[in-house]
Design a protein around this motif. Sequence first.
Motif, short mmCIF file in Angstrom:
data_model
loop_
_atom_site.label_atom_id
_atom_site.label_comp_id
_atom_site.label_asym_id
_atom_site.label_seq_id
_atom_site.Cartn_x
_atom_site.Cartn_y
_atom_site.Cartn_z
N TYR A 1 0.81 -1.22 0.00
CA TYR A 1 0.00 0.00 0.00
C TYR A 1 0.85 1.27 0.00
CZ TYR A 1 -4.13 -2.82 1.06
OH TYR A 1 -5.16 -3.73 1.00
N ARG B 1 0.14 4.84 -1.80
CA ARG B 1 -1.29 4.98 -2.06
C ARG B 1 -1.86 6.13 -1.25
NH1 ARG B 1 -5.52 -0.04 -1.94
NH2 ARG B 1 -7.40 1.18 -2.22
N GLU C 1 -1.18 10.08 2.52
CA GLU C 1 -0.40 9.18 1.69
C GLU C 1 0.29 8.18 2.60
OE1 GLU C 1 3.22 9.18 -1.60
OE2 GLU C 1 2.53 11.07 -0.75
#
Length: 165
Positions: free
Chosen positions: A98, A101, A140
């Motif tokens: 992740y 992302r 983020e």
Amino acid sequence: MDEFVAWLWDASYWHWWAFAVALIGIEAFAPSTFLIWPAVSAVVVGIALAVEPGLDWRYQILAFAVLAVISNTGWFFWLRRHPTESDKPALNLRGASYIGRRVTVEEAFADGRGRLRLDDSWWIAQSEDSATIEAGVVVEIIGADGTTLTVRAHPPPDESAPPGT
């Protein structure tokens, strides 16, 4: 005891090769390369026995044991110096996959800790500077430590800037 080892006196090369095939068959169902090297060692002992049929069974077993240990140890040292490279190093590290992302925070972070909803699950998250993050802020994901994600508040786009900058 003699009855137990009596069959070893009659061992021939094809016994060792059958043993090697059995080890390879077991290896086919095991997710490793641990039994390949004992199988290779059994093939080598079988070749030695085909060349010298009178080789004592104790020397056969000794040769097999020594070759298996040396080949396995050598393989692990070689593998340590030449690790397998992957085009997806984070494949089995879900949290690390992740990183990069951006996600909108649904529940506010208190004292820099909170939860994020990613896909179909909730993840524990912490802000990089332990700052409180309000709901609706885009963050983020910049790191992962086990099941805890580290996030950074992503600044909203500057609306006073001309388009394209």
